[in-house]
Structure formats: structure tokens, C-alpha cells
Design an enzyme around this catalytic site. Structure first.
Site, PDB file in Angstrom:
ATOM      1  N   ALA A  76      24.048  30.479  19.920  1.00  0.00           N
ATOM      2  CA  ALA A  76      24.509  29.404  19.661  1.00  0.00           C
ATOM      3  C   ALA A  76      25.014  28.810  21.162  1.00  0.00           C
ATOM      4  O   ALA A  76      25.684  28.734  21.669  1.00  0.00           O
ATOM      5  CB  ALA A  76      25.774  28.442  19.342  1.00  0.00           C
ATOM      6  N   TYR A 143      23.583  26.827  34.326  1.00  0.00           N
ATOM      7  CA  TYR A 143      23.040  27.427  32.683  1.00  0.00           C
ATOM      8  C   TYR A 143      23.473  28.791  33.604  1.00  0.00           C
ATOM      9  O   TYR A 143      23.983  29.128  32.468  1.00  0.00           O
ATOM     10  CB  TYR A 143      21.394  27.322  32.317  1.00  0.00           C
ATOM     11  CG  TYR A 143      20.962  27.855  31.354  1.00  0.00           C
ATOM     12  CD1 TYR A 143      21.421  27.817  29.516  1.00  0.00           C
ATOM     13  CD2 TYR A 143      19.311  28.765  31.388  1.00  0.00           C
ATOM     14  CE1 TYR A 143      21.125  29.000  28.919  1.00  0.00           C
ATOM     15  CE2 TYR A 143      19.315  29.845  30.944  1.00  0.00           C
ATOM     16  CZ  TYR A 143      20.421  29.995  30.175  1.00  0.00           C
ATOM     17  OH  TYR A 143      19.663  30.771  28.402  1.00  0.00           O
ATOM     18  N   PHE A 210       5.492  21.923  37.431  1.00  0.00           N
ATOM     19  CA  PHE A 210       6.369  21.870  37.930  1.00  0.00           C
ATOM     20  C   PHE A 210       6.145  22.928  39.271  1.00  0.00           C
ATOM     21  O   PHE A 210       7.146  23.538  39.995  1.00  0.00           O
ATOM     22  CB  PHE A 210       7.372  22.452  37.383  1.00  0.00           C
ATOM     23  CG  PHE A 210       8.017  21.339  36.622  1.00  0.00           C
ATOM     24  CD1 PHE A 210       7.777  19.842  36.086  1.00  0.00           C
ATOM     25  CD2 PHE A 210       8.888  22.071  35.492  1.00  0.00           C
ATOM     26  CE1 PHE A 210       7.649  19.585  35.062  1.00  0.00           C
ATOM     27  CE2 PHE A 210       8.447  21.169  34.452  1.00  0.00           C
ATOM     28  CZ  PHE A 210       8.854  19.585  34.039  1.00  0.00           C
ATOM     29  N   ARG A 223       6.944  33.885  35.431  1.00  0.00           N
ATOM     30  CA  ARG A 223       8.386  34.320  34.576  1.00  0.00           C
ATOM     31  C   ARG A 223       7.568  35.534  33.071  1.00  0.00           C
ATOM     32  O   ARG A 223       5.768  35.600  33.505  1.00  0.00           O
ATOM     33  CB  ARG A 223       7.997  32.797  33.522  1.00  0.00           C
ATOM     34  CG  ARG A 223       8.690  31.892  34.095  1.00  0.00           C
ATOM     35  CD  ARG A 223       9.746  31.817  34.710  1.00  0.00           C
ATOM     36  NE  ARG A 223      10.593  30.884  35.541  1.00  0.00           N
ATOM     37  CZ  ARG A 223      10.173  31.120  36.328  1.00  0.00           C
ATOM     38  NH1 ARG A 223      10.122  32.053  36.857  1.00  0.00           N
ATOM     39  NH2 ARG A 223      11.216  29.986  36.796  1.00  0.00           N
ATOM     40  N   ARG A 284      10.796  22.154  40.041  1.00  0.00           N
ATOM     41  CA  ARG A 284      11.614  21.368  38.416  1.00  0.00           C
ATOM     42  C   ARG A 284      12.908  22.345  39.798  1.00  0.00           C
ATOM     43  O   ARG A 284      12.770  23.507  39.842  1.00  0.00           O
ATOM     44  CB  ARG A 284      11.651  22.041  37.635  1.00  0.00           C
ATOM     45  CG  ARG A 284      12.666  21.916  36.340  1.00  0.00           C
ATOM     46  CD  ARG A 284      11.928  22.497  35.025  1.00  0.00           C
ATOM     47  NE  ARG A 284      12.053  23.446  35.123  1.00  0.00           N
ATOM     48  CZ  ARG A 284      12.063  24.243  33.853  1.00  0.00           C
ATOM     49  NH1 ARG A 284      11.650  23.359  32.887  1.00  0.00           N
ATOM     50  NH2 ARG A 284      11.638  25.658  34.116  1.00  0.00           N
TER      51      ARG A 284
HETATM   52  N1  UDP Z   1       7.083  24.528  33.668  1.00  0.00           N
HETATM   53  C1  UDP Z   1       6.488  23.717  33.739  1.00  0.00           C
HETATM   54  N2  UDP Z   1       5.634  22.596  33.092  1.00  0.00           N
HETATM   55  C2  UDP Z   1       6.546  22.271  32.240  1.00  0.00           C
HETATM   56  C3  UDP Z   1       7.788  23.051  31.475  1.00  0.00           C
HETATM   57  C4  UDP Z   1       7.646  24.303  32.315  1.00  0.00           C
HETATM   58  O1  UDP Z   1       5.635  23.478  34.977  1.00  0.00           O
HETATM   59  O2  UDP Z   1       6.015  20.719  31.609  1.00  0.00           O
HETATM   60  C5  UDP Z   1       7.233  25.834  34.174  1.00  0.00           C
HETATM   61  C6  UDP Z   1       8.078  25.960  34.488  1.00  0.00           C
HETATM   62  O3  UDP Z   1       8.938  25.329  36.081  1.00  0.00           O
HETATM   63  C7  UDP Z   1       8.861  27.725  34.933  1.00  0.00           C
HETATM   64  C8  UDP Z   1       8.026  27.709  33.069  1.00  0.00           C
HETATM   65  O4  UDP Z   1       7.017  27.220  33.415  1.00  0.00           O
HETATM   66  O5  UDP Z   1       8.072  27.813  36.107  1.00  0.00           O
HETATM   67  C9  UDP Z   1       9.015  28.058  32.826  1.00  0.00           C
HETATM   68  O6  UDP Z   1       9.582  27.413  32.455  1.00  0.00           O
HETATM   69  P1  UDP Z   1       9.904  27.278  30.711  1.00  0.00           P
HETATM   70  O7  UDP Z   1      11.293  25.697  30.922  1.00  0.00           O
HETATM   71  O8  UDP Z   1       9.673  27.378  29.565  1.00  0.00           O
HETATM   72  O9  UDP Z   1      11.226  28.215  31.064  1.00  0.00           O
HETATM   73  P2  UDP Z   1      12.589  29.287  32.360  1.00  0.00           P
HETATM   74  O10 UDP Z   1      11.547  29.811  33.288  1.00  0.00           O
HETATM   75  O11 UDP Z   1      12.796  27.478  31.930  1.00  0.00           O
HETATM   76  O12 UDP Z   1      13.083  29.605  31.285  1.00  0.00           O
END
Ligand code: UDP
Length: 323
Positions: A76, A143, A210, A223, A284
Site C-alpha cells: 500500500a 516518491y 515526456f 526503463r 516530466r
Molecule cells: N512516459 C511518457 N508518457 C506518459 C507516461 C510515461 O513518456 O504518458 C514515460 C516516462 O517519462 C518514463 C516512462 O514512460 O520515462 C515510464 O513511466 P511510468 O510512469 O510508466 O513509470 P515510472 O518510470 O515513472 O515508474
């Protein structure tokens, strides 16, 4: 009595939590889900459902005692990087204050075994990849900071109070159970793969990438996507290891394969046979360019190998769960 006999799964209505609950039930454990149903809504058949807050000490104490819980697997929490940048107070409260309340009750009532959902975000912008567990811990968003704070708490509680624990640092959890009955179901959805699939199916607006000016080969973030069923299996292995003895500390769970946002769009277009409409937007906040795991420690300590984490399998399973 083993750690796997009766497992309290906090956040068991969420994405990773529901998949773990399902895997534990399939492996013969009794599963008690404690969830406030604020971030996910999956009820796994066969699990006992307790609706409530992890910081409700009376409720947690009663639940641990009534079900004779033998381990806690704590999923959670708040999970969106950009939301944590905008509202850190909510993240420190949701992920730190409330988890400390849960830990208080566990100290008092047992059980002495706990797994914690941690994250690659504890590394911040890594100095090198693939990332190993002893590499620098320097989160670049609240986070990651909240998850690291709890890892530190667990280390102290292990030494002082004898809690046996592991913090499993997920890279990018993705996919879904192959039978299609569980799905990634965040509200609002912020994760790349469900957004890519829904954009291709015309269910959501075109995807916004992003940033395409990162220092990566195609300019988009890289990633390490790991199948949620592989994550679930690693948790069961960790509980077995904790039965045998000491705390395991922090362990990376990733496939050790890096995929860029544009590569994912390419594979999704091939698998779905249709275009993923998208545009390029600004970066982002809080996003490092590359996150890629070394999973050597997980292999050594847990005997874990990702089995469903090829991007094609992740996408096949995610698509099946969404169509
Ligand atoms: N991402 C993106 N557009 C979106 C959502 C995510 O370009 O609408 C990119 C984000 O910048 C990251 C990757 O996809 O590089 C994975 O993002 P996600 O939010 O799935 O997971 P995180 O890496 O934040 O845990």
C-alpha cells in the site's frame, strides 16, 4: 508455521498487490488483503478482504491477531512520481507516516517477517547502469525519498527489534496475469504501457512522450520493464528465504533489459498491428534518463529469474487484460 501460511497483503487491491495475492493463493497461502480501495479496485477471489487504512492501529492489530498472520507484504502506498513532486506532503504522510504506524503494530503483535515494496526511484539519477544495490542512493523525487526512508526504518527495526525484512526495489512493473482476469488499473492511469495500449485502441487521447532530449540513443527515457507475475514470484521466494533466517535487505527486481519510450511504442505497434498516436511533450519532473537493474543479487539470493518479462509477453498479457 511458515511465513507463507497466512499473509497480510496491504494494498492487495492494487496492481502488484493483487497479482501477488493471486500468486500466494495459487501457491496455497491464506491471504488477507488490507486496502482502502483508494488506488485500485481489484478484489482477488479467495482472499479475505479487510477494508481500511494501514494506519488504523486498532484495525491492523485486530486483523493480525484474528487471522494469525505469519507475514506482512506491504504494497500500500502512493506511486506516482510527478504527483509526489507536486504534493510531497501527501507522499510523506501516505508512504512514511502511515507505514511507521503499521510497523508499530507489527512490533507489538508480530509477525516478525515483512516484505516492503520499494522502487528503483531510490537511486535517483544513477551513476552507472546496470544499477547494483550498493550503488549510491540519492532519490530525485519525493516518491523515491519516501521509499528510501522506510528502507532505513526497516534496517533499524531489524537490528533493534528483530524484524526480518526485505525491501524489493521494483523497476517498472508491467504486464498482467496471462489469464486476463487481473489488470493494471490505476485511477488516474499514469503508467506508460496502459497508456500506450489505450492510445492505440483509441480509448484515450494520443500519448504524450515526456521529453525526447534525454542523453539516450533516441532521446527518450529508458526503463527496465518487469512482468508483474515475475515480481509476484520473487516475493514468494523472498518469504521462503526469510523463513530460513536473517533479513535480506534491499534487492533489485528488474529484467535487466532497457527499453526506451519510443522502442515501446514500436513494439506495441507491431504487436497490436495499429499505430500508437503520440506527440512529444516536455520532460516530466523527477524522471531520470535511464533506470536499468542488475538482477544478479535477486538471482543469487532468491534464485529468481524473470520468465515473462520480454516486452512482447508483457504487451501480450497487458493487451489481453485490457480487451
Ligand atoms: N512516459 C511518457 N508518457 C506518459 C507516461 C510515461 O513518456 O504518458 C514515460 C516516462 O517519462 C518514463 C516512462 O514512460 O520515462 C515510464 O513511466 P511510468 O510512469 O510508466 O513509470 P515510472 O518510470 O515513472 O515508474
Amino acid at each position: 508455521m511458515t511465513a507463507r501460511d497466512t499473509i497480510l497483503v496491504t494494498g492487495g487491491a492494487g496492481f502488484v498487490g493483487s497479482h501477488f495475492a493471486r500468486a500466494a493463493l495459487d501457491a496455497g497461502s491464506k491471504v488477507v488483503v488490507l486496502d482502502d480501495f483508494s488506488g485500485g479496485s481489484t478484489e482477488v477471489p479467495g482472499a479475505v478482504i479487510v477494508r481500511g487504512d494501514i494506519a488504523d492501529r486498532a484495525l491492523v492489530g485486530k486483523t493480525l491477531a484474528a487471522h494469525r498472520v505469519t507475514s506482512v507484504v506491504h504494497f500500500a502506498g502512493k506511486i506516482a512520481v510527478n504527483e509526489s513532486v507536486r504534493d510531497p506532503a501527501m507522499y510523506f504522510d501516505g508512504n512514511v507516516v502511515r507505514t511507521l504506524a503499521l510497523l508499530d503494530v507489527i512490533r507489538e503483535h508480530g509477525p516478525g517477517v515483512m516484505l516492503f515494496s520499494s522502487t528503483a526511484a531510490v537511486y535517483g539519477t544513477p551513476e552507472r547502469t546496470p544499477i547494483e544495490e550498493h550503488d549510491r542512493l540519492a532519490p530525485i523525487n519525493p516518491y523515491g525519498a519516501t521509499k528510501l526512508a522506510i528502507e532505513h526504518a526497516l534496517a533499524g527495526y531489524g537490528t533493534a527489534y528483530g524484524l526480518r525484512w526485505a525491501a524489493l526495489r521494483y523497476f517498472n512493473a508491467a504486464g498482467a496475469h496471462p489469464d486476463g482476469t487481473l489488470r493494471e488499473n490505476h485511477e488516474p492511469e499514469t503508467h506508460l504501457i496502459p497508456l500506450v495500449i489505450d492510445a492505440a485502441l483509441g480509448r484515450r487521447p494520443p500519448l504524450v512522450i515526456f521529453g525526447d532530449d534525454y542523453p539516450t540513443p533516441d532521446g527518450t527515457c529508458i526503463r527496465d520493464y518487469v512482468h508483474v507475475c515475475d515480481l509476484a514470484a520473487a516475493h514468494l521466494a523472498a518469504l521462503d528465504r526469510l523463513d530460513g533466517g536473517a533479513s535480506l535487505g534491499a534487492i533489485n527486481l528488474g529484467a535487466s533489459t532497457g527499453m526506451s519510450v519510443k522502442q515501446i511504442i514500436g513494439v506495441a505497434e507491431r504487436v497490436l498491428g495499429r499505430p500508437v498516436r503520440h506527440s512529444i511533450g516536455p520532460r516530466r519532473e523527477g524522471d531520470p534518463a535511464v533506470l536499468l537493474a542488475s538482477n544478479a543479487l535477486a538471482a543469487r539470493v532468491l534464485g529468481w529469474r524473470p520468465e515473462r518479462s520480454s516486452l512482447e509477453t508483457i504487451l501480450d498479457d497487458a493487451i489481453r487484460s485490457r480487451t
